[in-house]
Motif scaffolding. Structure first.
Motif, short mmCIF file in Angstrom:
data_model
loop_
_atom_site.label_atom_id
_atom_site.label_comp_id
_atom_site.label_asym_id
_atom_site.label_seq_id
_atom_site.Cartn_x
_atom_site.Cartn_y
_atom_site.Cartn_z
N PRO A 70 0.74 -1.15 0.00
CA PRO A 70 0.06 0.04 0.03
C PRO A 70 0.97 1.24 -0.10
CG PRO A 70 0.05 -0.99 2.39
CD PRO A 70 1.02 -1.89 1.52
N VAL A 71 0.45 2.22 -0.94
CA VAL A 71 1.30 3.12 -1.18
C VAL A 71 0.30 4.52 -1.12
CG1 VAL A 71 3.06 4.72 -2.60
CG2 VAL A 71 3.29 2.23 -2.43
N PHE A 72 0.86 5.50 -0.23
CA PHE A 72 0.09 6.93 -0.07
C PHE A 72 0.88 7.86 -0.51
CE2 PHE A 72 -1.27 10.66 2.46
CZ PHE A 72 -2.50 10.40 2.71
N VAL A 73 0.24 8.53 -1.43
CA VAL A 73 0.73 9.67 -2.13
C VAL A 73 0.19 11.18 -1.63
CG1 VAL A 73 1.64 11.17 -4.00
CG2 VAL A 73 1.77 8.72 -4.12
N THR A 74 0.78 12.01 -0.91
CA THR A 74 -0.05 13.16 -0.53
C THR A 74 -0.42 14.25 -1.68
OG1 THR A 74 -0.01 14.90 0.88
CG2 THR A 74 2.02 14.41 0.20
N ASP B 133 2.13 18.16 4.48
CA ASP B 133 2.33 16.61 4.82
C ASP B 133 3.87 16.47 4.54
OD1 ASP B 133 -0.15 16.23 5.21
OD2 ASP B 133 -0.81 15.39 3.51
N THR B 134 4.71 16.68 5.47
CA THR B 134 6.11 16.50 5.52
C THR B 134 6.17 15.02 5.88
OG1 THR B 134 6.13 16.75 7.81
CG2 THR B 134 6.48 18.92 6.49
N PRO B 135 7.65 14.56 5.66
CA PRO B 135 7.78 12.84 5.89
C PRO B 135 7.41 12.78 7.27
CG PRO B 135 9.53 14.01 4.62
CD PRO B 135 8.68 15.14 4.96
N ALA B 136 7.74 13.69 8.31
CA ALA B 136 7.46 13.22 9.73
C ALA B 136 6.10 13.08 10.05
CB ALA B 136 7.96 14.47 10.64
N GLN B 137 5.12 14.18 9.10
CA GLN B 137 3.67 14.13 9.49
C GLN B 137 3.07 12.79 8.76
OE1 GLN B 137 1.42 15.96 10.99
NE2 GLN B 137 -0.58 15.11 10.00
N LEU B 138 3.82 12.43 7.61
CA LEU B 138 3.17 11.26 7.14
C LEU B 138 3.27 9.91 8.12
CD1 LEU B 138 4.25 11.56 3.16
CD2 LEU B 138 1.78 11.73 4.27
N PHE B 139 4.39 9.78 8.72
CA PHE B 139 4.80 8.72 9.50
C PHE B 139 3.92 8.73 10.56
CE2 PHE B 139 7.09 6.91 13.09
CZ PHE B 139 7.39 5.68 12.75
N ALA B 140 3.52 9.65 11.29
CA ALA B 140 2.81 9.97 12.48
C ALA B 140 1.40 9.72 12.12
CB ALA B 140 2.80 11.29 12.94
N TYR B 141 0.89 10.12 10.94
CA TYR B 141 -0.70 9.74 10.42
C TYR B 141 -0.54 8.27 10.01
CZ TYR B 141 -4.72 10.41 7.43
OH TYR B 141 -6.01 10.49 7.17
N LEU B 142 0.10 7.59 9.16
CA LEU B 142 -0.11 6.45 8.70
C LEU B 142 0.01 5.31 9.45
CD1 LEU B 142 1.63 7.09 5.20
CD2 LEU B 142 -0.90 6.90 5.58
N GLU C 190 -0.96 4.96 12.35
CA GLU C 190 -2.45 4.77 12.98
C GLU C 190 -3.48 4.01 12.22
OE1 GLU C 190 -2.87 5.89 15.81
OE2 GLU C 190 -1.07 7.20 16.11
N PHE C 191 -3.00 3.73 10.98
CA PHE C 191 -3.87 2.89 9.98
C PHE C 191 -3.02 1.45 9.76
CE2 PHE C 191 -4.97 7.12 9.02
CZ PHE C 191 -6.48 7.25 9.01
N ASP C 192 -1.86 1.38 9.20
CA ASP C 192 -1.15 0.23 9.12
C ASP C 192 0.20 0.41 8.98
OD1 ASP C 192 -0.22 -2.22 7.65
OD2 ASP C 192 -2.22 -2.98 7.66
N SER C 193 1.14 -0.14 9.42
CA SER C 193 2.43 0.02 9.28
C SER C 193 3.16 -0.27 8.03
CB SER C 193 3.26 -0.37 10.61
OG SER C 193 3.29 -1.90 10.60
N ARG C 194 2.46 -0.88 7.30
CA ARG C 194 2.98 -1.25 5.86
C ARG C 194 2.84 -0.22 4.85
NH1 ARG C 194 -0.22 -7.00 5.76
NH2 ARG C 194 -1.80 -5.75 6.84
N ILE C 195 2.05 0.74 5.14
CA ILE C 195 1.66 1.93 4.33
C ILE C 195 2.81 2.79 4.02
CG2 ILE C 195 0.15 3.79 3.50
CD1 ILE C 195 -2.07 2.61 5.36
N VAL C 196 3.50 3.04 2.95
CA VAL C 196 4.42 3.62 2.51
C VAL C 196 3.69 5.08 2.18
CG1 VAL C 196 6.45 3.89 0.84
CG2 VAL C 196 5.86 1.84 1.94
#
Length: 269
Positions: free
Chosen positions: A169-173, A179-188, A190-196
């Protein structure tokens, strides 16, 4: 009195009355509004009374209406071309399934250069050899975004646990300003650690969105806050990086996993 003399007399009488009326009231407004091209012969192109409008002035008057009409025509043509371009769009892995290039149109998908949550450069080549479920969203989305990520996480979990199929799974902002890299890490997480999570410069995000036919628009709110309207589509990429399917928000996690399973199962090894 002979008939011929009567007609001649009536004609002369009517002519005198007409001349008399013209002298009394002057030239009519209808005559004054006409414009004539100036002739080389003296006396041509002139009417008695007020001067007529020059041809140049009339041309400028028509120009006032002609320019907006031309602009509206251009906008209409551009909208029609864009509409037809969207209808003719071809998924990257489906352009020549019939064996001949019978389907013509823009291809969905393409190359990109972004950064992941660890600030590492990521291109489309990093995903070759893997099945990828790609989603465009943003971390500040109030409703559809979180729901779609939950569906994505549940679908890939079903595929891996029940079918033994791994899909990345890949999430493109589409909101790289926030949505900085740190913001993406903290957000994603919460859903699944496999999401890039992927982000990058605004220009790079826009280019990738155009290649995947993703619609998004910034909507200003009160103060400095804003929302982003988006099409919320997911794309299934095969191991060659080609888009096989596009999924809208109408899919549940169960339906999404079943549709992906059919594509993976029917894909030639």
């Amino acid at each position: 009195m002979p008939v011929s003399r009567f007609l001649f007399f009536s004609s002369k009488h009517c002519t005198r009355e007409s001349v008399s009326l013209l002298q009394r009231f002057g030239p009519s407004k209808g005559i004054q509004s006409r414009g004539y091209v100036k002739s080389s012969k003296p006396g041509y192109g002139k009417l008695g009374g007020d001067p007529v409008m020059p041809i140049e002035s009339q041309t400028r008057s028509w120009g006032i209406y002609a320019i907006p009409a031309a602009v509206l025509g251009f906008v209409g043509v551009a909208t029609l071309v864009h509409y037809n371009d969207e209808r003719r769009a071809v998924l990257k892995g489906q352009g020549d399934r019939s064996g001949i290039n019978a389907v013509k149109g823009p291809i969905i998908g393409g190359s990109f250069t972004l950064v992941d949550m660890d600030n590492r450069v990521v291109t489309e080549k990093n995903f070759l050899g893997k099945w990828v479920l790609l989603y465009f969203g943003y971390t500040s989305s109030p409703d559809d975004g979180p729901e779609q990520l939950q569906i994505m996480a549940k679908a890939i979990d079903k595929l891996e646990s029940k079918q033994g199929i791994k899909v990345l799974p890949v999430f493109v902002t589409i909101d790289p300003q926030r949505d900085t890299p740190a913001q993406l890490f903290a957000y994603l997480k919460e859903f699944d650690s496999r999401i890039v999570g992927l982000t990058g410069p605004v220009g790079a995000i826009r280019q990738m969105a155009q290649e995947y036919r993703v619609y998004f628009k910034k909507v200003e709110e009160e103060g400095d806050d804003y929302l982003v309207e988006s099409s919320h589509n997911m794309y299934l990429l095969n191991p060659r990086g080609e888009v096989l399917r596009c999924f809208g928000i109408e899919y549940t996690a169960e339906e999404l996993s079943e549709a992906i399973f059919k594509e993976v199962n029917g894909y030639p090894t």
